[in-house]
Structures are given as C-alpha cells and as structure tokens.
Design a protein around this motif. Structure first.
Motif, PDB file in Angstrom:
ATOM      1  N   SER A   1      49.028  18.192  -0.802  1.00  0.00           N
ATOM      2  CA  SER A   1      48.659  16.871  -0.279  1.00  0.00           C
ATOM      3  C   SER A   1      47.252  16.965   0.554  1.00  0.00           C
ATOM      4  O   SER A   1      46.335  16.277   0.458  1.00  0.00           O
ATOM      5  CB  SER A   1      49.609  16.433   0.377  1.00  0.00           C
ATOM      6  N   TYR A   2      47.299  18.161   1.218  1.00  0.00           N
ATOM      7  CA  TYR A   2      46.076  18.545   2.100  1.00  0.00           C
ATOM      8  C   TYR A   2      44.748  18.525   1.113  1.00  0.00           C
ATOM      9  O   TYR A   2      43.847  18.151   1.474  1.00  0.00           O
ATOM     10  CB  TYR A   2      46.523  19.928   2.741  1.00  0.00           C
ATOM     11  N   ARG A   3      44.929  19.564   0.406  1.00  0.00           N
ATOM     12  CA  ARG A   3      43.731  19.775  -0.893  1.00  0.00           C
ATOM     13  C   ARG A   3      43.454  18.309  -1.341  1.00  0.00           C
ATOM     14  O   ARG A   3      42.020  18.058  -1.345  1.00  0.00           O
ATOM     15  CB  ARG A   3      44.055  20.894  -1.625  1.00  0.00           C
ATOM     16  N   LYS A   4      44.198  17.518  -1.822  1.00  0.00           N
ATOM     17  CA  LYS A   4      44.010  16.390  -2.630  1.00  0.00           C
ATOM     18  C   LYS A   4      43.086  15.437  -1.728  1.00  0.00           C
ATOM     19  O   LYS A   4      42.086  14.976  -2.117  1.00  0.00           O
ATOM     20  CB  LYS A   4      45.144  15.727  -2.946  1.00  0.00           C
ATOM     21  N   LEU A   5      43.655  15.290  -0.383  1.00  0.00           N
ATOM     22  CA  LEU A   5      43.024  14.147   0.538  1.00  0.00           C
ATOM     23  C   LEU A   5      41.672  14.901   0.828  1.00  0.00           C
ATOM     24  O   LEU A   5      40.608  14.005   1.059  1.00  0.00           O
ATOM     25  CB  LEU A   5      43.805  14.046   1.780  1.00  0.00           C
ATOM     26  N   LEU A   6      41.413  16.212   0.948  1.00  0.00           N
ATOM     27  CA  LEU A   6      40.311  16.649   1.401  1.00  0.00           C
ATOM     28  C   LEU A   6      39.144  16.499   0.557  1.00  0.00           C
ATOM     29  O   LEU A   6      37.996  16.118   0.689  1.00  0.00           O
ATOM     30  CB  LEU A   6      40.183  18.201   1.672  1.00  0.00           C
ATOM     31  N   ARG A   7      39.632  16.895  -0.938  1.00  0.00           N
ATOM     32  CA  ARG A   7      38.736  16.725  -1.967  1.00  0.00           C
ATOM     33  C   ARG A   7      38.316  15.051  -2.205  1.00  0.00           C
ATOM     34  O   ARG A   7      37.005  14.798  -2.478  1.00  0.00           O
ATOM     35  CB  ARG A   7      39.428  17.013  -3.192  1.00  0.00           C
ATOM     36  N   GLU A   8      39.252  14.111  -2.001  1.00  0.00           N
ATOM     37  CA  GLU A   8      38.779  12.703  -2.112  1.00  0.00           C
ATOM     38  C   GLU A   8      37.993  12.396  -1.030  1.00  0.00           C
ATOM     39  O   GLU A   8      36.922  11.704  -1.464  1.00  0.00           O
ATOM     40  CB  GLU A   8      40.136  12.006  -1.987  1.00  0.00           C
ATOM     41  N   ASN A   9      38.084  12.839   0.089  1.00  0.00           N
ATOM     42  CA  ASN A   9      37.243  12.411   1.361  1.00  0.00           C
ATOM     43  C   ASN A   9      35.748  13.130   1.033  1.00  0.00           C
ATOM     44  O   ASN A   9      34.704  12.343   1.317  1.00  0.00           O
ATOM     45  CB  ASN A   9      37.812  13.107   2.643  1.00  0.00           C
ATOM     46  N   GLN A  10      35.765  14.128   0.477  1.00  0.00           N
ATOM     47  CA  GLN A  10      34.442  15.014   0.169  1.00  0.00           C
ATOM     48  C   GLN A  10      33.562  14.148  -0.763  1.00  0.00           C
ATOM     49  O   GLN A  10      32.564  13.964  -0.489  1.00  0.00           O
ATOM     50  CB  GLN A  10      34.754  16.204  -0.218  1.00  0.00           C
ATOM     51  N   ARG A  11      34.364  13.559  -1.917  1.00  0.00           N
ATOM     52  CA  ARG A  11      33.666  12.862  -2.620  1.00  0.00           C
ATOM     53  C   ARG A  11      33.217  11.590  -2.179  1.00  0.00           C
ATOM     54  O   ARG A  11      31.744  11.181  -2.473  1.00  0.00           O
ATOM     55  CB  ARG A  11      34.793  12.609  -4.081  1.00  0.00           C
ATOM     56  N   ILE A  12      33.728  11.040  -1.426  1.00  0.00           N
ATOM     57  CA  ILE A  12      33.421   9.652  -0.795  1.00  0.00           C
ATOM     58  C   ILE A  12      32.086  10.000   0.093  1.00  0.00           C
ATOM     59  O   ILE A  12      31.346   9.447  -0.077  1.00  0.00           O
ATOM     60  CB  ILE A  12      34.426   8.905  -0.110  1.00  0.00           C
ATOM     61  N   VAL A  13      32.287  10.883   0.891  1.00  0.00           N
ATOM     62  CA  VAL A  13      31.124  11.293   1.617  1.00  0.00           C
ATOM     63  C   VAL A  13      29.973  11.755   0.999  1.00  0.00           C
ATOM     64  O   VAL A  13      28.768  11.322   1.325  1.00  0.00           O
ATOM     65  CB  VAL A  13      31.489  12.368   2.716  1.00  0.00           C
ATOM     66  N   ALA A  14      30.163  12.607  -0.087  1.00  0.00           N
ATOM     67  CA  ALA A  14      29.149  12.953  -0.945  1.00  0.00           C
ATOM     68  C   ALA A  14      28.277  11.754  -1.441  1.00  0.00           C
ATOM     69  O   ALA A  14      26.883  12.102  -1.944  1.00  0.00           O
ATOM     70  CB  ALA A  14      29.581  14.141  -2.059  1.00  0.00           C
TER      71      ALA A  14
ATOM     72  N   VAL B   1      25.861  16.762   2.021  1.00  0.00           N
ATOM     73  CA  VAL B   1      27.212  16.979   1.373  1.00  0.00           C
ATOM     74  C   VAL B   1      27.344  17.090  -0.053  1.00  0.00           C
ATOM     75  O   VAL B   1      28.277  18.113  -0.636  1.00  0.00           O
ATOM     76  CB  VAL B   1      28.538  16.072   1.962  1.00  0.00           C
ATOM     77  N   ARG B   2      26.578  16.397  -0.660  1.00  0.00           N
ATOM     78  CA  ARG B   2      26.679  16.307  -2.156  1.00  0.00           C
ATOM     79  C   ARG B   2      25.914  17.663  -2.892  1.00  0.00           C
ATOM     80  O   ARG B   2      26.641  18.101  -3.791  1.00  0.00           O
ATOM     81  CB  ARG B   2      25.867  15.006  -2.617  1.00  0.00           C
ATOM     82  N   ASN B   3      24.979  18.182  -2.202  1.00  0.00           N
ATOM     83  CA  ASN B   3      24.298  19.302  -2.640  1.00  0.00           C
ATOM     84  C   ASN B   3      25.282  20.466  -2.399  1.00  0.00           C
ATOM     85  O   ASN B   3      25.269  21.513  -3.220  1.00  0.00           O
ATOM     86  CB  ASN B   3      22.851  19.616  -1.823  1.00  0.00           C
ATOM     87  N   GLU B   4      25.999  20.686  -1.318  1.00  0.00           N
ATOM     88  CA  GLU B   4      26.986  21.787  -0.924  1.00  0.00           C
ATOM     89  C   GLU B   4      28.145  21.699  -1.845  1.00  0.00           C
ATOM     90  O   GLU B   4      28.555  22.736  -2.562  1.00  0.00           O
ATOM     91  CB  GLU B   4      27.452  21.252   0.355  1.00  0.00           C
ATOM     92  N   LEU B   5      28.696  20.360  -2.395  1.00  0.00           N
ATOM     93  CA  LEU B   5      29.654  20.375  -3.270  1.00  0.00           C
ATOM     94  C   LEU B   5      29.186  20.934  -4.756  1.00  0.00           C
ATOM     95  O   LEU B   5      29.743  21.620  -5.360  1.00  0.00           O
ATOM     96  CB  LEU B   5      30.061  18.924  -3.362  1.00  0.00           C
ATOM     97  N   ARG B   6      27.887  20.406  -5.031  1.00  0.00           N
ATOM     98  CA  ARG B   6      27.374  20.901  -6.283  1.00  0.00           C
ATOM     99  C   ARG B   6      27.291  22.374  -6.233  1.00  0.00           C
ATOM    100  O   ARG B   6      27.827  23.228  -7.202  1.00  0.00           O
ATOM    101  CB  ARG B   6      26.225  20.487  -6.494  1.00  0.00           C
TER     102      ARG B   6
END
Length: 372
Positions: free
Chosen positions: A324-337, A343-348
């Motif tokens: 659940s922690y991983r799922k919510l972190l990923r979702e939040n990162q996508r929104i912020v990105a 943040v978008r470049n870091e994710l890429r």
C-alpha cells in the motif's frame, strides 16, 4: 463615539460568528476589510458560482465572481472565512482569509488539478461502514489526504450495530488501528447511539469535515450529532452497501454540543494530490525503518542492507502495508510529476535505470542458460 461603536460592532460579530469558529486571530486577519466596510462571514454552502455566507446580518447569498481564479485550489470553498459586501443585489464576496488548513484531493480530469473539499478544518472524520468488508487501503488513502491537509484525522466505523458479534467490532477496530498509527478509531451506531458521546466530545473542539464513500452513513451520522434530521438519508443497497448521493453539496452545520460539521457528498474517487508528507505520516513505521537502510535513496525493492525489506522478511512489517505504501507513493509521484518538471525528469531517469537493470538481468539469465 467611534470607538464605542467599533467595540459594539466587534462584539456583535463575535456573538454571531463564534458558534461558527470565529476567534481573535480571525478578527485580526479581517481588520483591514472591516475598515473598508465589508462584512465578515463563513461560507456554509457553495453552489455554481454563488455561496451562502453566515454573517452578523444572518445568512446572505453572495456571488463569487470576484474570487474565481484559473487555479481551482483558490476558489471559494465551504469553510472559508470571507469578506462580503454589506449591501448590493447581488452581494459579492471580495476575498477570503488565508486558510489555516485545506482538504484537497486530485480531480478526475487528465490535467491532474486539485479540488478543495473543505477549508479551515480541525478534524477530518473518515466514515467507514462496518456493513461491508473493510478496505484498509482506502482508509490509508483518506488518511494520507487528511494528514496532508493539516487537520487531525479520526476514523469512525459506522453501523456497528450491524456486526453480529460485539467482540468482532473490537477486532475490526484493532485492524483499522494498525493501518492508522496515531489516529483515534471509534466504532459507532447512529441508530443505537453507541459511541456518539465520545465522537461528539471530539468534534466539539473545532470544525470537522465528514468524509467517506456513498453509503458509509455520513448523513445519518450528521443527523445523530445534530440531534435532528437535517440531512436527507436513504437506505444503502444490500448488494454492495452503496447508497445514492443524498448529500450533493458540502454543507456547514453548527453542532448543539459545540463545534461545526461540514458534511460532504460520497466520494467515489479519492486521488492523492501532492500528499507526500501525508503518505509518510500514514506509514510512519516504514519511514522510520527506512532511516536504517544502507543507502539514502533506497527504494526498498532489492537493495542490499535495506531495513524495510529485513522487517518484511522477519514478519515485523506486514506485506500489505508495504504494498500500500509503494502504491500511494507511486501515485503521488505521478501527480506531482505532471506539474513539476524536476520530479518528472527524476522519474524518467529512475524508469530508465530500472529498465536497464531489468534488461541486464535478463541477458545474464540467458547467458547462464547458454552455458548450461
């Protein structure tokens, strides 16, 4: 004479607005607008560019055209303290005072905009029906948004009278407590009255927003706290426990025992919106474990010396919590990105790194098979 009249005016404002949460700090914030002859008021309902505002003159209808910016996070919202024109037809809201807290979720639009559900809230009451199987992941999602808002979360398990075994209610409370560290969990029955005295004592200390899915019993709970049927209630479907949206707008209601309650429509989707710190607070035990990881940027996937994975293997950390922690972190990162280039470049870069590692692992596996 002027000072006497000003003092009398301030006293009238306090007596009229104190039940709605007005205090000395709000009065200080409003002072410049008071000097302009504007009225202080709190928004109790918003509907299509207009809002109902409680003021020293009573409830007035006001237009929000002056404060409708392109940023959806800055529109007038239920719970806002505003400066309203003293006269006019229509009257206009000129501005709202800086918010102390704001409960924000992501909208369903592809633009990933935030939507303010309630402002200046002290307690976020998350209603969860015990008529259905508990969804701890959904509760954690609500909690992340609540912590991020600045309000104190509270989980209320409604319809406790529908649980056949009273002892089972205690076990369900314990299950939710494991998913809600630092949060009070109450089991209540709006029809039987169980737990309502404790809940009433908590919410009497400020402004509370009532959140949850349709059919969670929010309107019934609101009526029980208020002591009369002010909210429309309809039975939930037996097949899935869901009800129709009897509450269609966010309404601010004064509680007889003190405090203010904002009832909200049932939320089908609860998307995170820049709620990184809220996620961290919901999963405080994982964040604490991560401090002992060998690498500062540990992703808790396969890194050597990962304290989080060690806790998972030893059984100290439940696998459901980590997932659940991983799922919510990923979702939040996508929104912020979507709104933050860095943040978008870091994710890429992270996706490329993981892709390279995956390809290298596959090539190594193929090479090993070729030698066998």
């Amino acid at each position: 004479m002027t000072s006497l009249s000003t003092s009398s005016s301030s006293s009238s404002v306090f007596s009229a607005l104190a039940p709605y949460g007005w205090d000395g700090a709000w009065a200080d914030e409003f002072a410049p607008f008071d000097a302009e002859g504007l009225l202080a008021g709190r928004v109790v309902r918003v509907d299509r560019g207009q809002c109902d505002v409680v003021t020293v003159d009573g409830l007035v209808r006001a237009d929000t055209a002056f404060v409708t910016p392109h940023d959806p996070l800055r529109v007038v919202c239920t719970g806002d303290w505003v400066a309203v024109e003293a006269t006019g037809n229509p009257r206009y809201v000129r501005t709202y005072l800086p918010r102390r807290t704001a409960f924000v979720r992501s909208t369903s639009s592809k633009r990933s905009e935030g939507q303010v559900l309630a402002a200046n809230v002290d307690f976020a009451v998350i209603a969860v029906s015990l008529a259905l199987e508990l969804d701890l992941g959904r509760i954690e999602r609500f909690l992340a948004l609540a912590w991020e808002s600045g309000a104190q979360p509270l989980v209320v398990l409604t319809k406790a009278d529908l649980v056949p075994d009273p002892a089972g209610v205690g076990h369900l409370v314990q299950d939710v407590e494991t998913a809600a560290p630092g949060v009070q969990v109450l089991a209540v029955s709006a029809t039987g009255g169980d737990g309502l005295d404790v809940l009433g004592a908590v919410v009497s200390g400020g402004t509370s927003v009532l959140l949850g899915q349709s059919g969670a019993g929010k309107s019934t709970l609101a009526n029980a706290l208020i002591g009369e049927d002010v909210m429309d209630v309809r039975a939930a479907r037996d097949v899935d426990g869901k009800g129709r949206h009897t509450t269609t707008t966010r309404n601010l209601l004064v509680l007889p025992g003190g405090g203010v309650l904002i009832d909200t429509p049932g939320l089908r989707g609860v998307g995170l919106f820049d709620a990184g710190s809220g996620v961290g607070q919901v999963f405080a035990e994982i964040e604490e474990l991560a401090q002992d990881c060998r690498f500062l940027d540990c992703a808790h996937v396969a890194e050597p010396g990962c304290a989080v994975l060690a806790a998972l293997e030893s059984g100290v950390l439940p696998e459901r919590r980590l997932d659940s922690y991983r799922k919510l972190l990923r979702e939040n990162q996508r929104i912020v990105a979507k709104t933050d280039v860095r943040v978008r470049n870091e994710l890429r870069r992270e996706w490329k790194r993981r892709g390279a590692e995956g390809r290298a692992a596959m090539e190594a596996k193929r090479g090993k098979r070729a030698w066998q």
